[in-house]
Every structure is written in structure tokens, then in C-alpha cells.
Design a protein around this motif. Structure first.
Motif, mmCIF file in Angstrom:
data_model
loop_
_atom_site.group_PDB
_atom_site.id
_atom_site.type_symbol
_atom_site.label_atom_id
_atom_site.label_comp_id
_atom_site.label_asym_id
_atom_site.label_seq_id
_atom_site.Cartn_x
_atom_site.Cartn_y
_atom_site.Cartn_z
ATOM 1 N N ILE A 177 -7.233 9.080 -5.217
ATOM 2 C CA ILE A 177 -7.988 9.175 -3.966
ATOM 3 C C ILE A 177 -8.285 10.615 -3.581
ATOM 4 O O ILE A 177 -8.922 10.855 -2.552
ATOM 5 C CB ILE A 177 -7.267 8.460 -2.805
ATOM 6 N N THR A 197 -7.142 3.553 3.774
ATOM 7 C CA THR A 197 -7.560 2.294 3.142
ATOM 8 C C THR A 197 -8.878 2.426 2.390
ATOM 9 O O THR A 197 -9.172 1.608 1.504
ATOM 10 C CB THR A 197 -7.697 1.172 4.187
ATOM 11 N N THR A 198 -9.697 3.429 2.739
ATOM 12 C CA THR A 198 -11.031 3.517 2.146
ATOM 13 C C THR A 198 -11.328 4.839 1.454
ATOM 14 O O THR A 198 -12.322 4.939 0.723
ATOM 15 C CB THR A 198 -12.102 3.313 3.239
ATOM 16 N N VAL A 199 -10.532 5.859 1.650
ATOM 17 C CA VAL A 199 -10.854 7.185 1.144
ATOM 18 C C VAL A 199 -10.953 7.192 -0.384
ATOM 19 O O VAL A 199 -10.221 6.475 -1.077
ATOM 20 C CB VAL A 199 -9.812 8.216 1.630
ATOM 21 N N THR A 200 -11.884 7.989 -0.895
ATOM 22 C CA THR A 200 -12.055 8.190 -2.335
ATOM 23 C C THR A 200 -11.955 9.690 -2.622
ATOM 24 O O THR A 200 -11.890 10.505 -1.690
ATOM 25 C CB THR A 200 -13.418 7.662 -2.806
ATOM 26 N N GLY A 212 -14.692 10.727 2.603
ATOM 27 C CA GLY A 212 -13.747 10.323 3.639
ATOM 28 C C GLY A 212 -12.718 11.355 4.023
ATOM 29 O O GLY A 212 -11.845 11.078 4.854
ATOM 30 N N ARG A 258 0.854 -1.190 0.000
ATOM 31 C CA ARG A 258 0.000 0.000 0.000
ATOM 32 C C ARG A 258 0.892 1.244 0.000
ATOM 33 O O ARG A 258 1.614 1.526 0.961
ATOM 34 C CB ARG A 258 -0.944 0.030 1.192
ATOM 35 N N ASP A 291 -8.952 8.023 6.278
ATOM 36 C CA ASP A 291 -8.646 6.601 6.401
ATOM 37 C C ASP A 291 -8.056 6.189 5.061
ATOM 38 O O ASP A 291 -8.766 6.128 4.045
ATOM 39 C CB ASP A 291 -9.926 5.813 6.701
ATOM 40 N N ARG A 326 -3.277 6.102 -4.916
ATOM 41 C CA ARG A 326 -2.992 4.981 -4.003
ATOM 42 C C ARG A 326 -2.775 3.705 -4.798
ATOM 43 O O ARG A 326 -3.492 3.434 -5.766
ATOM 44 C CB ARG A 326 -4.156 4.803 -3.035
#
Length: 844
Positions: A304, A349-352, A356, A283, A347, A293
């Protein structure tokens, strides 16, 4: 104590006007306290250090008068997290010289410069772009400077050069990033210019240079940012600024490199940040204009962030990426991103691009204004162009900031006959206009016809019409004629003018041809108030020209001689004496301000008492021509006698570049700063409450009285010592400034002091505790929170009062939420108002 005014201003007589949130300004460095992850430290490019005690929910400046407010990097000692180092300078955008390395031993509360890094005796430390601390050994530091790599093994007391091979041109090698391996601290990698890096296997004592990409023998090419992969020893990545951004990898601590993917990351020379997940080497996040990312080790990326969706998404241009110290990639995946508009958290791992993102810029004001225009109309209006935060508008009456248009913003003007008409500039003389105060963002380019204006890039619109050449300074000067507010001058290679800037479209013509020297563009323009024919212009190389018939079809220009051959920053006419003209120059040298009293026949330097630094802004009093204000690289200096004498020190608003000054009346000045936003002179003077501690008695005390502070500073051994904590106060009565009473509590009840900003509470204490000695009703002044909600007035920060809950009554007063939490954990009791139990409200 009162601070003497010079020409009506003083260092403690400025009011910060913002902006304080969405338009926070450019950050270069970011740090999270590993001992207390709620405590954050942000380093602004030219706005100093900012502290947050609540994980970014609120911010306050650490010190307005640090030796330098250009913060390039922050590093923490491996053993003691309270020992911090800050490198100073700004290399890529403004070439702002630093003052070396600053050091704090109390978690960033106070800072001192390390003497060995003073550029006046060690020029290699004038520009420090990177700073890294050994991850295991105390006091070991590596600094990347404009002339190589330097190492200290004693906490910065002494430094030795460990790497500086000359580049192809025989000059020193600049270093842009330095990283220790987290798994093997003997391994260090430094990023160089022209596609190179240097690696060390002995904790930075020696280095070997290798190329990541083939050298072009060109400076300013293929610079990189570096990040190790903590979970895979020997693995590190380099974000290389070439071909739209390339990611390269090394699996042998930097000795050899391979390009991982052909997919462009977006990284560029001045917008480059790299982060590798400390729990998962696959990552990776790369920052350029936006953020991308990868979850497959850099083979592929997804976007992201999207700067066009700001503020829903992060702002453009990334400079630092730092994870929360508790990061585990699952229950805690919080990462901080420092950009051209402050700090954002997500975050990872999940942000777009649109979901987020948390904007963490409340109270953070590092906005870099390049110019500004101010008016007293409609309760007060300010319009200013900024570095990458657009052109911003303040409706002062409602304290409302909004963006008129985006990107970089240059010079601005407000039509004096219609305060709804603004003129602005994007870059390269791309002049714009609004006719409704920017309320509907009705951006209208009015530069068609200025053939030397902004040249569009591939695929970009022709904002200034077809065939434009971009032959102008990045921020080109413009001037609205004070005699005829429809006449607007624009300086590019030539001098352009329209006689009706309100027309759609205006007609532009040249009234002065280009300099014979290549790229010697116009840098300053001035029109004589009361005589529209008298126009002067200055150029990048110091050439100055004047005409007495500017309204003619073909004006006649004469060369003005007797002046320095360096960048002309400002030309200013004295409104009260048409023969007096001031010219300010750039350059880190003495005598940057010159005066003629006879229309330019002869000149005299009047700035010998000013710092040897550029003068960006210059203003003369409206009715008193002897009042003179110079906005310099290090704040405002004032003269009450036309420049014969000057204030002995910076008259505020901070140790920050001041790019524009607008005199609204002889008592009010608007100062547009390059790093601390907008200030207005006047208001209530400020002071500082200094905290002391007596260890034997375990008692705290505060004082804002300079005489008392001096006495406390000379306490005998074992007595009162400074804790390093302070908060701002008001030094005199004023709007929103409540008097603070002080009681002495006799020995039988505690032998200490009690303070309150509430007149009702002061009266109640006098009535309830007659044994207390009422020392004064107004030892200083400060804001008072709502007695219902505890909320502070806008622009003020909470101060907490904490009682020790012991027989020897003592109170501690602090604006630090970290201190507040620590005292509550020790059994102290909070006293004040609202859910947060706030006692007072301090100026930031």
C-alpha cells in the motif's frame, strides 16, 4: 531582555531555515488525543516533541530545551488523557542516550522528568525503547528498557524491575515493545531480542519468557513489534524482523506462537511497525521499508506504499502506526503512519501505493543532517546530507528546498570557485557530483577507482565500479582542499585523493595506507588553509596522523601522540595561526576537545567546561581565531578566548545534536542539526510570552518580561497561576517584528490588559478609548498577519485574540487552536484578520 552573546551567538539568536514539509525527518512515536482527535503529538528520534492542533495541517515544537529531544515512545493515562508520558532515547540508529521518562499533566504543553528515571542514578533508564500505560487503571506503566522490563503503579514516581533474565552472554535483556491487551489488561506482552517474547497474566507484575522463533544466541536478531486484536480476545500478532519480515500469531495471549504466512512483510530491525484493525482482526498492516496490508489475517499481503513514488506515496522506513480514536473501519478509517520523513495519513481500507496518501508535515522539522556545506554565493546556498531524506539543497534567497539525490546523505562540499558544483556522498565513500547545483538532479557517481568504497548488494548497481569492498565508515569523511578546490580527499580504510574532482571520471590514488587495526577506518580529515602539504587524519580508535608533504606521490606520515584513544570526530586548523590545531572526539565522557599551539608537539584538553558528550562539529572564526564553536550532542557552545572559557550553557539552537558548523563570516554561522534541520545564527532575538489565569476573576494575562514573569510566579495564593501555554515572541526590533502595544483597562471597564501588534490599531485604540492607560508601545515584538487574508509570513504561526464579550472586558491570546475553539464555544469573540481571524504571528 537582551541575552548576552558569547563569541557573537546566543541561544535566542538563531533562525530556523527548514526544511519544514516534505523532508520532515524521522519520527519514532505518535499519539492522538482521545479527548480531542484533532490534537496530535509526534515524537522525533532526535528532534523532540511536536504538537498539532489541527489534525496535522500545521505543527510547532513543544519545547526546544526539553531534557532530551530523543523521543522513543508516548503513552497516555487510562483515566486522564491530559496525563502523558514520553520515553527518551534512540537505540537502533544513533545509540542516543535518553534522560528517562518525561511526564505532562496538561496534555503535553509542559513536561518534567520523573526523578526516579534519571539515568545518572538509575542507569537502566538510559535507553527506553517502549512504554505502555494500563488501559483501565490510572498510573500503571510498563517500560521496556535496555536492561529489562520495569513497572510503576504510581504514575512513574517509583519503579520496580519485573523482568530481566540474562541473555546467552550473561548481559541484560533489552526490551523493544510492550503492549497491554485491550480486552484483558492483566495480559501484557513484551518483545525481547533473539526471537523471544515475555508474557504476563498479572498486569505486568511477573513475566514468563518464550521463543517465537528458535534462538540463535545472537544479539540484534529476530526482534519484533506486537499488536493485539481487540475484537478477538487472546489474539495478538508479532512482526518478526527475520527472513525479510515474518508475521506470527498467538491465540493464547502470547504463550504459544505460529507463523501465519511465508510471504515476507519487509519488516527489519530498525524499520518495523505493526497495526491490527480495532474493528476487524483480519485487517493487518505491517511496516518495513514500505507498508503492506492483509485482509485475511496475515495470510496474504498487498503493498500500500512505495517509497520510490514519494511524495505521492508515504516515505520509506516505518516506525509507528496509530488510528484515529474515532476509527470505525467504515465512515472513519483514518490511520497515521510515522516514518523517516514525518507523518502521513490514509484511509487504510482503500489506500494504494500512489492514491490516498496525505503528507501532514507542514511546519514539522525533525530533519537529521549529518553534514552540511554553506556558501554566500547566489544569495546563499546550503547543501546537506541527511539520514534517509537524501542530500538536500537550500537556495536561501528564494527559501527553496529541493532534493539533489536520495537515500542517506553524507559529507557535502560546494566548490568555492563555482557554486553550481557540489560534491556529496551516499554511504561508504560513494562520492557524487553535480555541475548545475542539483537543479536537474544530474547525479553522477565519481567514486570509480576508490576500491574501498560502497560494495553493492545483490542485484544492485556497481556505483563505484567493480570489486569494491565497502571498507569505510557508513558516513565516510571527505574534504575539499581549501587551497585547490579541484582536490578532493576521501577517507575509507585508506586515504584517497583526486587532484581534479571536476574530471569525468576523476583519477583516484591512495596517499595513506590503512591502519594496522581491523576496521579502524579514517573518521576525520583536515587540510591546512594556506599549505596544501599539511594534511591530518584521524581514525575510529583515536589514532591521528599528520604529513607535511601531502602532495608527494608517497607522503611521509608521522604519528601524533598525547591524545585520547577514542573516535576522532573533527580536526580543525586555526586560519589565523597555523600552529594551533583543534581535535574533537566522540564519547560520553569529559575532555573531548584538545588543542596544540605548537603544531602537535604537545596537547592540552580545553573542553573540561563542556558537557561530557560527543563533539560532532567544530569551527573557528574566519578572522578572529579566538572565536571557537563546538557542536555537541546537546547544542552549540561558544568560546571567545580560544577555548580557555566557554559559555555556561547551550547557546542554541536547541537541545539537539549539532553535526556541522559553517562560519560564513564572523557574525553568521550555519548549524546543521541532527533532529531540527538547519539554523542560521543572527536575526532577531526571540523571547517567550507566558500565559496566566486568575480563577476568581476568570481573567487571562500574558507577559514576555522576565521581571514581570518572576513577580507573577510569586503571586499570593488564589492569584495568578500559569496555564502552561506560551508562544514565542521577538525580544527586539527586526525585520518582520512589529512592536506590541499594551493598554491597561481600568476597573470600571474590566481591570485587564489589551495587546495589539498593529501600529494602526494601537493608535485607533488610543484615540477611541482615552480612558485606557497606554502602558507601553513595545512590550514585545511579533509578526503581523496580512490584514486582508490573515495569513502569517512564511515560518510563523498564528496567534489568536479572543474577547470574553462581558462587561469585565478581558482578552485571551493563544497560539493553540484547541484553546481557540474552546473559548469560542464558551462565547468568546475572535478578533483579528482574515477568515481564521488571526491577531498576531509568532516564531515557531
Amino acid at each position: 531582555a537582551a541575552v548576552p552573546k558569547v563569541a557573537g551567538i546566543a541561544a535566542n539568536l538563531w533562525t530556523a531555515a527548514g526544511p519544514f514539509a516534505s523532508f520532515a525527518g524521522r519520527l519514532q512515536a505518535f499519539h492522538v488525543d482521545r479527548a480531542n482527535p484533532k490534537r496530535l503529538l509526534a515524537g522525533a528520534a532526535t528532534g523532540g516533541l511536536w504538537n498539532s492542533e489541527d489534525q496535522g495541517l500545521s505543527w510547532a515544537p513543544v519545547d526546544d530545551y526539553l531534557p532530551s529531544l530523543a523521543i522513543a515512545a508516548i503513552a497516555a493515562d487510562a483515566v486522564d488523557p491530559a496525563i502523558l508520558y514520553a520515553a527518551t532515547s534512540e537505540y537502533h540508529y544513533t545509540a542516543t542516550k535518553g534522560v528517562g521518562v518525561l511526564k505532562s499533566t496538561n496534555g503535553g504543553v509542559t513536561w518534567q522528568r520523573l526523578p526516579a528515571t534519571d539515568p545518572s542514578v538509575a542507569t537502566q533508564f538510559a535507553y527506553i525503547m517502549a512504554l505502555a500505560a494500563h488501559p483501565a487503571a490510572a498510573g500503571v506503566l510498563i517500560a521496556g528498557t535496555w536492561s529489562g522490563v520495569y513497572r510503576s503503579v504510581d504514575g512513574g514516581a517509583n519503579w520496580s524491575r519485573v523482568f530481566n533474565p540474562p541473555m546467552f552472554d550473561g548481559k541484560s535483556t533489552p526490551v523493544f515493545d510492550v503492549r497491554f491487551s485491550p480486552t484483558d489488561p492483566n495480559r501484557v506482552v513484551a518483545s525481547l531480542d533473539d526471537g523471544a517474547i515475555a508474557y504476563s497474566a498479572d498486569a505486568g507484575a511477573t513475566f514468563v519468557q518464550v521463543q517465537i522463533v528458535p534462538a540463535l544466541s545472537q544479539r540484534g536478531t529476530a526482534q519484533s513489534k506486537i499488536a493485539f486484536a481487540p475484537t478477538v480476545p487472546g489474539t495478538l500478532f508479532a512482526s518478526v524482523a527475520r527472513n525479510g519480515g515474518e508475521l506470527w500469531g498467538s491465540w493464547d495471549y502470547g504463550q504459544s506462537w505460529l507463523q501465519i504466512s511465508a510471504q515476507a512483510t519487509g519488516a527489519a530491525l530498525a524499520q518495523n511497525a505493526l497495526w491490527v484493525d480495532p474493528t476487524n482482526a483480519n485487517r493487518i498492516v505491517v511496516g518495513g521499508v514500505d507498508l503492506v496490508r492483509s485482509v485475511d489475517g496475515g495470510q496474504t499481503y498487498v503493498k500500500i506504499s512505495d517509497w520510490t513514488k514519494w511524495p505521492t506515496s508515504a516515505h520509506a522506513d516505518q516506525h509507528a502506526i496509530v488510528e484515529d480514536p474515532r476509527y470505525d473501519g467504515a465512515s472513519n478509517a483514518s490511520v497515521y503512519f510515522a516514518s523517516d520523513a514525518g507523518v502521513y495519513r490514509a484511509d487504510v481500507t482503500t489506500v494504494t501505493p500512489t492514491v490516498g496518501w496525505a503528507n501532514l508535515n507542514s511546519g514539522l522539522n525533525a530533519t537529521q543532517f549529518k553534514n552540511g556545506a554553506a556558501s554566500t554565493a547566489a544569495g546563499g546556498i546550503f547543501v546537506g546530507g541527511t539520514q534517509d531524506n537524501g542530500t538536500l539543497v537550500l537556495q536561501r534567497g528564494t527559501d527553496n528546498w529541493y532534493k539533489w539525490f536520495g537515500g542517506d546523505g553524507g559529507t557535502t562540499w560546494i566548490d568555492p570557485t563555482n557554486a553550481q558544483v557540489f560534491y556529496g556522498e551516499y554511504v561508504y565513500a560513494a562520492v557524487q557530483r553535480t555541475t548545475d547545483g542539483g537543479a536537474t538532479r544530474n547525479l553522477e557517481y565519481i567514486c570509480t577507482g576508490i576500491t574501498e568504497a560502497l560494495k553493492p548488494g545483490p542485484g544492485e548497481s556497481e556505483s563505484c565500479g567493480p570489486g569494491t569492498t565497502g571498507e569505510a565508515n557508513f558516513y565516510a569523511p571527505t574534504v575539499l582542499d581549501p587551497n585547490q578546490p579541484g582536490r578532493l580527499y576521501v577517507g575509507a580504510k585508506s586515504l584517497w585523493v583526486t587532484d581534479d574532482a571536476r574530471a569525468s571520471p576523476p583519477f583516484w590514488r591512495t596517499v595513506k595506507t590503512a591502519s594496522a587495526v581491523d576496521k579502524n577506518y579514517i573518521s576525520a580529515i583536515a587540510v591546512q588553509p594556506g599549505d596544501a602539504n599539511n594534511v591530518w587524519v584521524g581514525h575510529n580508535n583515536g589514532e591521528v596522523y599528520a604529513t607535511a608533504n601531502a602532495l608527494a606521490i608517497t607522503p611521509t606520515w608521522r604519528v601524533v601522540t598525547g591524545l585520547p584513544a577514542r573516535y576522532v570526530a573533527r580536526i580543525v586548523f586555526d586560519r589565523t595561526n597555523r600552529a594551533r590545531i583543534y581535535i574533537a572526539f566522540g564519547g560520553f565522557t569529559a575532555n573531548n576537545l584538545w588543542l596544540t599551539g605548537n603544531g602537535g608537539a604537545t596537547w592540552a584538553a580545553i573542553g573540561s567546561a563542556l558537557p561530557a558528550a560527543p563533539i560532532y562539529a567544530l569551527a573557528v572564526g574566519l578572522t578572529d581565531g579566538q572565536l571557537l564553536y563546538a557542536g555537541t550532542e546537546v547544542g552549540v557552545f561558544a568560546s571567545a578566548d580560544g577555548g580557555t572559557t566557554w559559555s555556561a550553557s547551550n547557546e542554541g539552537p536547541a537541545n539537539v545534536p549539532v553535526e556541522d558548523l559553517v562560519v560564513l563570516d564572523d557574525g553568521t554561522i550555519a548549524a546543521a542539526t541532527y533532529g531540527r534541520g538547519l539554523y542560521y545564527s543572527g536575526g532577531t532575538p526571540t523571547g517567550t510570552a507566558v500565559e496566566y489565569y486568575w480563577a476568581r476573576r476568570d481573567h487571562y494575562f500574558i507577559s514576555a518580561d522576565p521581571v514581570e514573569i518572576a513577580a507573577l510566579d510569586h503571586s499570593p495564593p488564589g492569584g495568578w497561576v500559569r496555564t502552561g501555554y506560551t508562544f514565542r515572541t521577538y525580544a527586539a526590533p527586526g525585520a518582520g517584528a512589529s512592536p506590541v502595544c499594551r493598554f491597561y483597562i481600568p476597573p470600571a471597564y474590566g481591570d485587564s490588559h489589551y495587546f495589539s501588534a498593529s501600529p494602526d490599531e494601537c493608535a485607533a485604540v488610543r484615540a477611541k478609548f482615552p480612558m485606557f492607560v497606554y502602558e507601553a508601545p513595545n512590550v514585545f515584538y511579533i509578526g503581523l498577519p496580512s490584514t486582508v487574508t490573515g495569513a502569517c509570513p512564511p515560518g510563523l504561526i498564528p496567534v489568536y485574540r479572543l474577547w470574553d464579550n462581558r462587561a469585565d472586558t478581558n482578552h485571551r491570546y493563544t497560539s493553540s487552536k484547541t484553546v481557540r475553539s474552546a473559548m469560542l464555544a464558551k462565547g468568546y469573540v475572535a478578533e483579528g484578520y482574515g477568515p481564521e481571524i488571526v491577531s498576531m504571528c509568532a516564531p515557531p
